[in-house]
Design a protein around this motif. Structure first.
Motif, short mmCIF file in Angstrom:
data_model
loop_
_atom_site.label_atom_id
_atom_site.label_comp_id
_atom_site.label_asym_id
_atom_site.label_seq_id
_atom_site.Cartn_x
_atom_site.Cartn_y
_atom_site.Cartn_z
N ALA A 341 -7.31 -5.16 3.51
CA ALA A 341 -6.09 -4.62 2.90
C ALA A 341 -5.09 -4.18 3.96
CB ALA A 341 -6.44 -3.46 1.98
N GLN A 343 -4.40 -5.47 6.78
CA GLN A 343 -3.63 -6.58 7.33
C GLN A 343 -2.36 -6.86 6.54
OE1 GLN A 343 -6.23 -9.98 7.68
NE2 GLN A 343 -7.77 -8.87 8.90
N LYS A 344 -2.40 -6.53 5.22
CA LYS A 344 -1.23 -6.79 4.37
C LYS A 344 -0.58 -5.48 3.89
CE LYS A 344 -1.53 -10.15 1.38
NZ LYS A 344 -1.98 -11.00 0.25
N ARG A 345 -0.99 -4.37 4.50
CA ARG A 345 -0.45 -3.05 4.15
C ARG A 345 -0.55 -2.79 2.64
NH1 ARG A 345 3.44 -5.24 7.26
NH2 ARG A 345 4.96 -5.27 5.56
N ILE A 346 -1.69 -3.17 2.08
CA ILE A 346 -1.94 -2.97 0.65
C ILE A 346 -2.68 -1.64 0.46
CG2 ILE A 346 -3.29 -3.82 -1.33
CD1 ILE A 346 -2.66 -6.64 -0.40
N ILE A 378 -6.81 -8.55 -3.22
CA ILE A 378 -6.03 -8.36 -1.99
C ILE A 378 -5.40 -9.67 -1.54
CG2 ILE A 378 -6.23 -7.79 0.46
CD1 ILE A 378 -8.48 -5.81 -0.37
N LYS A 379 -6.16 -10.75 -1.67
CA LYS A 379 -5.69 -12.06 -1.22
C LYS A 379 -4.41 -12.49 -1.95
CE LYS A 379 -9.00 -14.95 -0.89
NZ LYS A 379 -10.07 -15.89 -1.31
N THR A 381 -2.34 -10.42 -3.79
CA THR A 381 -1.32 -9.37 -3.94
C THR A 381 -0.36 -9.43 -2.76
OG1 THR A 381 -2.81 -7.93 -5.19
CG2 THR A 381 -0.94 -6.88 -4.09
N PRO A 382 0.94 -9.41 -3.00
CA PRO A 382 1.91 -9.47 -1.89
C PRO A 382 1.78 -8.28 -0.96
CG PRO A 382 2.98 -9.87 -4.02
CD PRO A 382 1.61 -9.38 -4.32
N GLN A 383 2.30 -8.43 0.24
CA GLN A 383 2.27 -7.34 1.21
C GLN A 383 2.93 -6.11 0.63
OE1 GLN A 383 3.41 -7.97 5.21
NE2 GLN A 383 2.15 -9.78 5.50
N GLY A 384 2.36 -4.94 0.95
CA GLY A 384 2.90 -3.69 0.44
C GLY A 384 2.51 -3.39 -0.99
#
Length: 471
Positions: A341, A343-346, A378-379, A381-384
């Motif tokens: 998560a 890596q994509k700031r999720i 997570i894969k 879902t867009p960043q943030g």
């Protein structure tokens, strides 16, 4: 092979004799097609199985009660060998003094299936007929005639002359004489337009019974039920064999792939640590090595997913269940997913009060479910974005939910999400398509359920249940 004769020390019945004048051998033919079963003989009337006089039958008791009992016994197992055993157990001694079932091989010949005699001490004598399963290329034997014609054969009178006509050698004749049959019924077994084999019922001189056309009708009706049971068991055995073959193949291929993958991973690690410096001048080389390492890691995960899928579908997935709190499972799952998560700031959010009951589950397998479902969330879902983990008490189970803020799933794709290797068209290059099927089978192995709700533009929510610890 032991040789039998009339002077055999322990014959199954009184020695066979032909002292009285031989009776004429009578063969009746019963067509399998009519329903209810009917019997016809040359020059005689057709007899409906439902109108038969019980007093004329060698089969004791109510016919319809017997058929009901037969159906219950035959439906009791899908195991192939057990089904064959059930067939002869059903027949002996109520219908027959001994019975033999033979099955058609892929090569078109008969092979021995199972046999039984009303006297357990004589089971071995019947079994010694195994080498003498009839050749189907000739109609001289009623067994071959039944299969080739598709019609039940009733041999009302079996005498020594008849036995000599079907015996293939002196040993075969001695065995037949030792069993002293007085009449035969031979039923062809067929289902879905395919011949499965044949079933022989025999009476002998010890019981004083003798078959006639009335018995042939009920035997034909029984044959229909037996055919369905044998066909179902055959299909089940084929499915089991296919599953074992697939599991063995996956295991062998996976084992053979692991070794070269391990070498690749070690070689990449050596190059990055010892040969290619982590500086600007070697950035391109380092990037290519990262691609190789990432691909090797992905292949390694795929191998484990294939092994998991094969093991679970074969029923070999072992669950080491114990008490686990819902709070600890969710927190451990989030910690497991946090690097992905980040890596994509999720944002990963948990709603699992510490006071919730514990579940009875395999902790590592449940974390695998969280990893598969949460990793997908997570894969996609867009960043943030955000992924929420929630737990609710639903009586005898706890319901876990994982909700994401991703793009959602098209309605046409929802029914296929838990199918092996299936992926949405735009996601074909991501993953193996095994993560969700594995999660589904693991939850079902725990006795739980899994489902998904989603709408385009509104994200997705996967929920699954696990049984609570019984106090």
């Amino acid at each position: 092979m032991q040789h039998y004769s009339k002077a055999h020390e322990a014959p199954c019945v009184a020695p066979f004799t032909t002292a009285k004048p031989p009776e004429e051998t009578t063969t009746m033919i019963i067509d399998l097609e009519p329903t209810p079963a009917s019997i016809s003989s040359p020059g005689g009337p057709t007899v409906d199985a439902g109108e038969l006089d019980p007093g004329l039958s060698a089969i004791a008791g109510s016919r319809w009660q017997f058929l009901a009992e037969a159906s219950e016994l035959l439906d009791g197992s899908l195991d192939y060998q057990q089904t064959l055993a059930n067939v002869v157990t059903l027949a002996v001694p109520r219908i027959a003094d001994y019975a033999i079932i033979a099955l058609l091989t892929e090569e078109g010949s008969l092979s021995w299936g199972w046999s039984a005699h009303r006297d357990p001490a004589c089971d071995s004598v019947v079994a010694d007929l195994r080498p003498y399963v009839p050749d189907l290329t000739t109609n001289a034997h009623p067994w071959a005639a039944a299969i080739n014609s598709g019609q039940t054969q009733v041999i009302e009178v079996v005498n020594d002359e008849y036995l000599r006509s079907i015996a293939r050698d002196d040993t075969h004749l001695a065995l037949l004489r030792d069993l002293a049959p007085t009449s035969f019924i031979i039923i062809p077994l067929a289902a879905r337009g395919r011949v499965l084999g044949s079933l022989l019922f025999a009476t002998n001189s010890a019981s004083g019974r003798r078959y006639n056309g009335h018995d042939g009708a009920i035997a034909t009706e029984l044959g229909r039920r037996i055919s369905l049971a044998v066909d179902n068991a055959t299909l089940y055995r084929a499915a089991e064999q296919a599953a074992r073959t697939r599991e063995d193949m996956v295991a062998v291929v996976s084992h053979d792939l692991k070794n070269p993958l391990a070498i690749i991973q070690m070689a990449v690690g050596f190059l990055k640590e010892e040969i290619v410096p982590a500086d600007d001048d070697h950035a391109l080389e380092r990037k290519q090595l990262d691609v190789i390492q990432s691909s090797a890691d992905r292949m390694y995960r795929l191998i484990h997913e294939l092994l998991d899928t094969a093991s679970i579908e074969a029923g070999h997935a072992r669950l080491n269940r114990s008490s686990a709190t819902a709070y600890e499972l969710v927190i451990d799952a989030i910690e497991l997913l946090r690097p992905l998560a980040a890596q994509k700031r999720i944002e990963l959010c948990a709603d699992a009060p510490p006071g919730l009951p514990s579940v009875f589950a395999d902790r590592e397998r449940v974390l695998q479910v969280f990893s598969n479902i949460g990793g997908n969330a997570i894969k996609f879902t867009p960043q943030g974005g955000r992924v929420d983990f929630h737990v609710a008490d639903w009586g005898s189970v706890l319901q876990f939910s994982i909700r994401d803020s991703g793009p959602g799933i098209a309605p046409g794709d929802l029914p296929h999400l838990f199918e092996r290797y299936w992926q949405a068209e735009k996601m074909r290059s991501i993953g193996s398509g095994l993560g969700l099927p594995i999660a589904k089978r693991l939850i079902e192995a725990h006795g739980g359920e899994i489902r998904v709700e989603s709408a385009i533009g509104r994200g997705s929510c996967f929920t699954f249940t696990l049984p609570k610890v019984q106090i």
